[in-house]
Design an enzyme around this catalytic site. Structure first.
Site, PDB file in Angstrom:
ATOM      1  CE  LYS A  75      -4.226   1.607   0.664  1.00  0.00           C
ATOM      2  NZ  LYS A  75      -3.934   2.583  -0.407  1.00  0.00           N
ATOM      3  CE  LYS A 111       4.124   7.910  -1.096  1.00  0.00           C
ATOM      4  NZ  LYS A 111       3.489   8.084   0.214  1.00  0.00           N
ATOM      5  CB  THR A 199      -3.275  12.600   6.244  1.00  0.00           C
ATOM      6  OG1 THR A 199      -3.618  11.575   5.306  1.00  0.00           O
ATOM      7  CG2 THR A 199      -1.824  12.482   6.609  1.00  0.00           C
ATOM      8  CG  ASN A 238      -6.152  16.508   1.820  1.00  0.00           C
ATOM      9  OD1 ASN A 238      -7.225  17.029   2.111  1.00  0.00           O
ATOM     10  ND2 ASN A 238      -5.906  15.228   2.044  1.00  0.00           N
ATOM     11  CB  SER A 366      -6.058   3.919   2.825  1.00  0.00           C
ATOM     12  OG  SER A 366      -5.892   5.098   2.086  1.00  0.00           O
TER      13      SER A 366
END
Ligand code: GLU
Length: 473
Positions: A75, A111, A199, A238, A366
């Protein structure tokens, strides 16, 4: 190259954690060959693909690195930035492995990145580029619901994730779990409520957890409580935006400095984050906002209680570490403090709440989204009404027996709260709080856990090592 330094920093943090673990009373030692196996990325795929745009064929270079497959799927986000490079992507993939292990999310680390400045392209062009990139990744199962699940990162968001999911679905029309191939999708396209803020909200839960440990706060020299704390936020993307907004609105902290690409905004009485964000959205910049000053990274050296670097890696290095005045740094970005700066800051008594913990809220939610996609049901859908009627009956009963009416605020808190967003926030808060307790316990117990980063890495690395050792590697 910055990517090299970033990768070296992550490897230094890893090696420090292994050395620290091997001095504890643990029976299981981590051998140097196992440590090496864990530290290095398992594979990195580099792809070059052409897209015909504006009458010319433009070649793009993308990466997807898989760091550790001790759990699958692996992930991690996909970054769109002009300076993306292989070392950077490998460093970020390693961080994903440690992050997931630390917050007990059963994924390995990965990633991706694409060398592109998204501002150079229209939305329609970006869609074509993203769909082509997805096709390349899909060919090698580097986007796959049970193998490799990307997510947003710097330069990408819900829009890109929706394109990727849709392209994957087109390529695999009969795949029942197709929507679980990426997370961070819009809610209307299989996403989950609360992922966009996750986050940033996780950063806030991390700070609250720290401030709920009086012993740890004392080490920083700060007074108890987040209320009135003066905070520098670097990057109002964000993550920075949600963290700053929640801290100012829910915790009464003062966001005194917001640093952006084209300058900073300073207001000692606290910046209104919502108004500043609308200014940035409408003008594309902080320029012209009241309190605007022309400034670069030196603004990090301002007088404040807390710094939240929420943009890119390596903004605090050995160059500026000695000038940092804030006693507490929380790494909302990945890798904002270099390993060399880390040592300087630790020697100066500055406390750092490390990235692998501080920004793990994103991957935590997630994980919830991925589960939602696999189970094909919204969290809370089965039990919400039943819970409401049970608590409603309880309140009616209490009112009947006592002859008094139940306070409205408490009644609504008892009855409501089972919607998806409430459950997501509750799962996120629980994850961040319980993880902080584990890290803090190691930090305070083990002499070799010289700071919060080493403590967090010790927990993560030990879990990954145990995963390998249990299958005889
Ligand atoms: N890109 C985010 C990170 O660095 C999120 C990863 C994810 O949700 O998979 O943690």
């Amino acid at each position: 190259m910055a990517g090299d330094e970033f990768l070296k920093s992550i490897e230094t943090n890893f090696s420090n954690a292994v050395a620290a673990l091997n001095t504890t009373d643990n029976e299981e030692r981590i051998s140097s060959d196992l440590a090496n196996q864990i530290m290095l990325a398992n594979s990195t795929y580099v792809v070059r693909f052409g897209v015909r745009l504006r009458d010319t064929l433009t070649t793009f270079t993308g990466f997807r690195s898989v760091h550790s497959e001790h759990f699958e799927p692996v992930k991690g986000g996909i970054r769109y930035a002009p300076d993306v490079n292989q070392q950077e992507v490998e460093a970020l993939a390693a961080l994903m492995s440690y992050k997931c292990a630390l917050v007990e999310v059963p994924f390995g680390g990965s990633k991706g990145g694409l060398i592109i400045d998204p501002r150079d392209w229209t939305s329609a062009e970006l869609e074509r580029i993203t769909r082509r990139f997805t096709q390349e990744l899909a060919k090698r199962d580097l986007i796959h619901p049970s193998q490799n699940v990307p997510a947003p990162d710097v330069g990408t968001g819900e829009r890109e994730m929706a394109w990727m999911a849709d392209e994957y679905k087109r390529l695999n029309p009969a795949e029942i779990n197709a929507w679980a191939c990426v997370t961070g999708k819009p809610v209307a396209k299989g996403g989950i409520s609360g992922r966009a803020e996750a986050t940033g909200r996780g950063v806030v839960y991390a700070l609250r957890s720290f401030f709920d440990c009086p012993g740890d706060v004392t080490k920083s020299g700060l007074k108890p409580g987040l209320k009135g704390k003066r905070i520098i936020v670097q990057g109002l993307g964000n993550v920075g935006y949600h963290a700053a907004k929640i801290l100012s609105e829910e915790d009464d902290a003062l966001i005194t400095h917001v640093m952006e690409r084209d300058g900073a905004v300073v207001d000692e009485s606290g910046i209104n984050i919502e108004t500043l964000r609308s200014h940035i959205s409408s003008t594309g910049s902080v320029l012209g906002y009241s309190g605007y000053v022309e400034s670069g990274l030196e603004m990090l050296e301002s007088d404040a209680d807390i710094i939240i670097p929420a943009a890119m890696e390596l903004v605090i290095t050995e160059e500026n570490a000695k000038n940092i005045k804030a006693p507490l740094i929380i790494e909302a970005a990945n890798g904002p403090v270099s390993a060399k700066a880390d040592t300087i800051l630790r020697d100066r008594g500055v406390i750092i709440i490390p990235d692998l913990y501080a920004n793990a809220g994103g991957v935590t939610v997630s994980y919830f989204e991925w589960i939602k996609n696999l189970s094909r049901i919204r969290f809370g859908r089965m039990q919400r009404r039943a819970d409401e009627s049970r608590y409603g009956a309880l309140i009616e009963g209490i009112e009947g027996i006592t002859g008094k009416s139940f306070p409205d605020e408490l009644a609504s808190r008892a009855i409501n709260g089972g919607a998806e967003i409430d459950l997501v926030r509750s799962g996120l808060e629980d994850t961040m709080r319980s993880t902080y307790d584990v890290i803090s316990e190691v930090w305070n117990r083990e002499k070799s856990a010289i700071d919060l980063r080493t403590a967090a890495m010790m927990v993560a690395v030990q879990r990954i090592a145990q995963g390998y050792q249990s299958i005889g590697i």
